[in-house]
Design a protein around this motif. Sequence first.
Motif, PDB file in Angstrom:
ATOM      1  N   THR A  38      33.542 -38.723 -19.514  1.00  0.00           N
ATOM      2  CA  THR A  38      32.258 -38.792 -20.210  1.00  0.00           C
ATOM      3  C   THR A  38      31.546 -40.090 -19.898  1.00  0.00           C
ATOM      4  N   ARG A  39      32.298 -41.173 -19.896  1.00  0.00           N
ATOM      5  CA  ARG A  39      31.707 -42.481 -19.599  1.00  0.00           C
ATOM      6  C   ARG A  39      31.107 -42.498 -18.195  1.00  0.00           C
ATOM      7  N   LYS A  40      31.837 -41.903 -17.260  1.00  0.00           N
ATOM      8  CA  LYS A  40      31.334 -41.869 -15.879  1.00  0.00           C
ATOM      9  C   LYS A  40      30.031 -41.087 -15.795  1.00  0.00           C
ATOM     10  N   ARG A  41      29.976 -39.954 -16.521  1.00  0.00           N
ATOM     11  CA  ARG A  41      28.741 -39.173 -16.486  1.00  0.00           C
ATOM     12  C   ARG A  41      27.598 -39.946 -17.126  1.00  0.00           C
ATOM     13  N   ASP A  42      27.919 -40.674 -18.219  1.00  0.00           N
ATOM     14  CA  ASP A  42      26.892 -41.497 -18.848  1.00  0.00           C
ATOM     15  C   ASP A  42      26.385 -42.559 -17.885  1.00  0.00           C
ATOM     16  N   ILE A  43      27.314 -43.151 -17.147  1.00  0.00           N
ATOM     17  CA  ILE A  43      26.944 -44.204 -16.200  1.00  0.00           C
ATOM     18  C   ILE A  43      26.020 -43.644 -15.134  1.00  0.00           C
ATOM     19  N   GLU A  44      26.410 -42.485 -14.566  1.00  0.00           N
ATOM     20  CA  GLU A  44      25.589 -41.898 -13.501  1.00  0.00           C
ATOM     21  C   GLU A  44      24.192 -41.549 -14.020  1.00  0.00           C
ATOM     22  N   THR A  45      24.130 -41.064 -15.287  1.00  0.00           N
ATOM     23  CA  THR A  45      22.826 -40.729 -15.860  1.00  0.00           C
ATOM     24  C   THR A  45      21.993 -41.975 -16.089  1.00  0.00           C
ATOM     25  N   LEU A  46      22.636 -43.005 -16.629  1.00  0.00           N
ATOM     26  CA  LEU A  46      21.901 -44.219 -16.957  1.00  0.00           C
ATOM     27  C   LEU A  46      21.456 -44.976 -15.729  1.00  0.00           C
ATOM     28  N   GLN A  47      22.204 -44.818 -14.621  1.00  0.00           N
ATOM     29  CA  GLN A  47      21.812 -45.516 -13.394  1.00  0.00           C
ATOM     30  C   GLN A  47      20.419 -45.117 -12.941  1.00  0.00           C
ATOM     31  N   THR A  48      20.058 -43.894 -13.239  1.00  0.00           N
ATOM     32  CA  THR A  48      18.759 -43.406 -12.787  1.00  0.00           C
ATOM     33  C   THR A  48      17.640 -43.763 -13.750  1.00  0.00           C
ATOM     34  N   GLU A  49      18.002 -44.328 -14.937  1.00  0.00           N
ATOM     35  CA  GLU A  49      17.001 -44.588 -15.957  1.00  0.00           C
ATOM     36  C   GLU A  49      16.352 -45.965 -15.832  1.00  0.00           C
ATOM     37  N   PHE A  50      16.934 -46.833 -14.971  1.00  0.00           N
ATOM     38  CA  PHE A  50      16.431 -48.185 -14.877  1.00  0.00           C
ATOM     39  C   PHE A  50      15.945 -48.466 -13.476  1.00  0.00           C
ATOM     40  N   GLU A  51      14.796 -49.034 -13.385  1.00  0.00           N
ATOM     41  CA  GLU A  51      14.222 -49.362 -12.100  1.00  0.00           C
ATOM     42  C   GLU A  51      14.691 -50.742 -11.667  1.00  0.00           C
ATOM     43  N   ASP A  52      14.487 -51.048 -10.394  1.00  0.00           N
ATOM     44  CA  ASP A  52      14.815 -52.368  -9.894  1.00  0.00           C
ATOM     45  C   ASP A  52      13.932 -53.410 -10.569  1.00  0.00           C
ATOM     46  N   PRO A  53      14.387 -54.666 -10.597  1.00  0.00           N
ATOM     47  CA  PRO A  53      13.550 -55.721 -11.176  1.00  0.00           C
ATOM     48  C   PRO A  53      12.206 -55.819 -10.471  1.00  0.00           C
ATOM     49  N   GLU A  54      11.261 -56.399 -11.134  1.00  0.00           N
ATOM     50  CA  GLU A  54       9.940 -56.604 -10.548  1.00  0.00           C
ATOM     51  C   GLU A  54      10.071 -57.499  -9.324  1.00  0.00           C
ATOM     52  N   PRO A  55       9.554 -57.087  -8.175  1.00  0.00           N
ATOM     53  CA  PRO A  55       9.692 -57.913  -6.970  1.00  0.00           C
ATOM     54  C   PRO A  55       8.926 -59.225  -7.094  1.00  0.00           C
ATOM     55  N   VAL A  56       9.539 -60.285  -6.575  1.00  0.00           N
ATOM     56  CA  VAL A  56       8.904 -61.611  -6.583  1.00  0.00           C
ATOM     57  C   VAL A  56       8.176 -61.793  -5.257  1.00  0.00           C
ATOM     58  N   LYS A  57       6.871 -61.877  -5.308  1.00  0.00           N
ATOM     59  CA  LYS A  57       6.074 -61.969  -4.094  1.00  0.00           C
ATOM     60  C   LYS A  57       6.173 -63.355  -3.462  1.00  0.00           C
ATOM     61  N   VAL A  58       6.159 -63.363  -2.131  1.00  0.00           N
ATOM     62  CA  VAL A  58       6.130 -64.612  -1.377  1.00  0.00           C
ATOM     63  C   VAL A  58       4.668 -65.029  -1.211  1.00  0.00           C
ATOM     64  N   PRO A  59       4.304 -66.285  -1.500  1.00  0.00           N
ATOM     65  CA  PRO A  59       2.917 -66.714  -1.305  1.00  0.00           C
ATOM     66  C   PRO A  59       2.441 -66.440   0.113  1.00  0.00           C
ATOM     67  N   ARG A  60       1.170 -66.085   0.240  1.00  0.00           N
ATOM     68  CA  ARG A  60       0.623 -65.727   1.551  1.00  0.00           C
ATOM     69  C   ARG A  60       0.860 -66.821   2.595  1.00  0.00           C
ATOM     70  N   SER A  61       0.785 -68.064   2.179  1.00  0.00           N
ATOM     71  CA  SER A  61       0.952 -69.174   3.121  1.00  0.00           C
ATOM     72  C   SER A  61       2.381 -69.302   3.622  1.00  0.00           C
ATOM     73  N   LYS A  62       3.346 -68.685   2.923  1.00  0.00           N
ATOM     74  CA  LYS A  62       4.754 -68.813   3.307  1.00  0.00           C
ATOM     75  C   LYS A  62       5.334 -67.516   3.859  1.00  0.00           C
ATOM     76  N   ARG A  63       4.493 -66.535   4.095  1.00  0.00           N
ATOM     77  CA  ARG A  63       5.001 -65.265   4.628  1.00  0.00           C
ATOM     78  C   ARG A  63       5.488 -65.448   6.058  1.00  0.00           C
ATOM     79  N   ARG A  64       6.586 -64.774   6.368  1.00  0.00           N
ATOM     80  CA  ARG A  64       7.217 -64.940   7.674  1.00  0.00           C
ATOM     81  C   ARG A  64       6.738 -63.883   8.656  1.00  0.00           C
ATOM     82  N   GLY A  65       7.136 -64.058   9.898  1.00  0.00           N
ATOM     83  CA  GLY A  65       6.776 -63.108  10.938  1.00  0.00           C
ATOM     84  C   GLY A  65       5.465 -63.456  11.607  1.00  0.00           C
ATOM     85  N   LEU A  66       5.255 -62.893  12.774  1.00  0.00           N
ATOM     86  CA  LEU A  66       4.043 -63.136  13.542  1.00  0.00           C
ATOM     87  C   LEU A  66       2.823 -62.641  12.766  1.00  0.00           C
ATOM     88  N   PHE A  67       1.848 -63.545  12.523  1.00  0.00           N
ATOM     89  CA  PHE A  67       0.643 -63.222  11.754  1.00  0.00           C
ATOM     90  C   PHE A  67       0.990 -62.611  10.390  1.00  0.00           C
TER      91      PHE A  67
END
Length: 561
Positions: free
Chosen positions: A52-81
């Motif tokens: 039962t616990r395992k089923r609860d875990i699998e169900t709850l895993q889908t109920e939470f989204e990833d944390p809010e992404p932390v944006k990199v300032p435009r001046s510090k973005r990597r890669g060409l242009f």
Amino acid sequence: MDNDTAKIGAQTIHHEPAKEFVGPAFEEKIEEAPSPDGSQPSIERTEKESGTRKRDIETLQTEFEDPEPVKVPRSKRRGLFGRCTIVAEVQEPKHYSRRIKWYITFVVALAAVAAPMGSTIIFPSLLQISDDLHTSPTITNLSAAFYMLSMSIFPLWWSSFSETLGRRTIYLTSFTLYILFNILAAVSKNIAMLIVMRVLGGGAAASVQAVGAGTIADVWEVRERGRAMGIFYLGPLCGPLFAPIIGGALAQKFGWRSTQWFLAIYGGAVLVFLFFALPETLKATESPSPDAEKVLASDRPNLNRTSSRQSVQRETAKCIKQGKRIFLDPLKIILYLRFPAVFITVYYASITFCSLYLLNISLQSTFSKPPYNFSTTLVGLAYIPSSIGYLLASLFGGKWTDKIMAREATRAGRYDENGKLMYRPEDRMRENAWTAAFLYPAALIWYGWTAEKGVFWLVPLIANFFFGIGSMLIFAMATTMLTEFMPKKASNGVAVNNFVRNIFSCVGAIVAQPLIGAIGNGWLFTGVGVIAASSSVVIWAMRKFGPRWRQVMDKELDTAG
């Protein structure tokens, strides 16, 4: 400067699997769940409670989204242009919203169309090229074969550079070169120039074959990566779907050179899209701490006067180190084949890929001659059934393997301390792999004998549809597994796969025409089908020995890292 200090001070980029977010409600539910008798939960639980616990875990895993992404300032973005991107770069790519993840997957899949499109767009016009450049069909086939060879070698360098320079820089650089070489191929004066330009163009576009899979691994968690990789592979497989049709129509109306101009135009459109739409996704290491910077500064050479001889020696050593990094270090990727899990996975995918290119050459050769006598445009249309099979397998096969992985982890009771399922790459080889192992060899034999006997054209093409389904299940499964074998170097695993499988496909493209002429389609594809079916022993071996092989590989890679 010693090695330890260099490691502290160097700002390198590497990929580490991100931890998934577990919401507080999830932890609270586990901690506060009462025992059946009303007392506080005990350490020992019954199998029923555990289930039962395992089923609860699998169900709850889908109920939470990833944390809010932390944006990199435009001046510090990597890669060409990097500052020009519409989608912001974030510190942890796996924290992007699902909408952005699918958007990035779509962009990379669009870029992945270019290389396979270039390999198949000329198939309907091979005879036209032979006549125009005054050469034999066998020599003309080399333009397709060597194109595949370049797609096997160049990704070793693209992959190696992408792990330090980042993904975005590689995409923009390679597609700029791709446009240039396709323009030169379009104006080729002889077969030698055409072959050389196509080799260089194929090598440029092949960057996405390795780096693209790395991008998918950058942004997607393991539990959803199979589905994402299947959608990504729609890009490479839309090439074989649309390219022969486009190539046949263009060649019949404007000549074979128009196919190369089309590739250049497509490459230009993709380059613009990448420039504005694709952020850097390779996770960066943190900047050195102030204490580390002090150590680094103290270890730097002081500004004392040095002799000319010392200066020359220092510069020479620096040049040798740079040359080694550029020319030799990428070849180390091939050494991953020493690990049995990597070797047999790559081998199985390579046998399948070789079969694909034998089939492509056979279609052009067989259906352009009696009893079929298809026009150039109709020959292009003959590639549609197999590509529809690729499409269906991409849409449903990846999701299937993800469910299989979750099922196997649940059955084995593999949960970490946070109650999350722990996945193993070898779990992707289950009934899906056995289905593919039967389907595509049988389809090859079916196609071979019906084409040999001149049976009504629809019958061999239906066989190709089932070949497309079976082969695509293997391609997506193998590629995803290789990104999971080496999560910190995902693009390297895919690069070594491309290296071997494109060598196989190059050989297949060279020998296909002579073999068809010598023994016919029937015996050729019977032999290939038997080899393919026998190679399915890989599935059994991975299931029996895979965990042990992977543990040894993980230990050695961690030690080397």
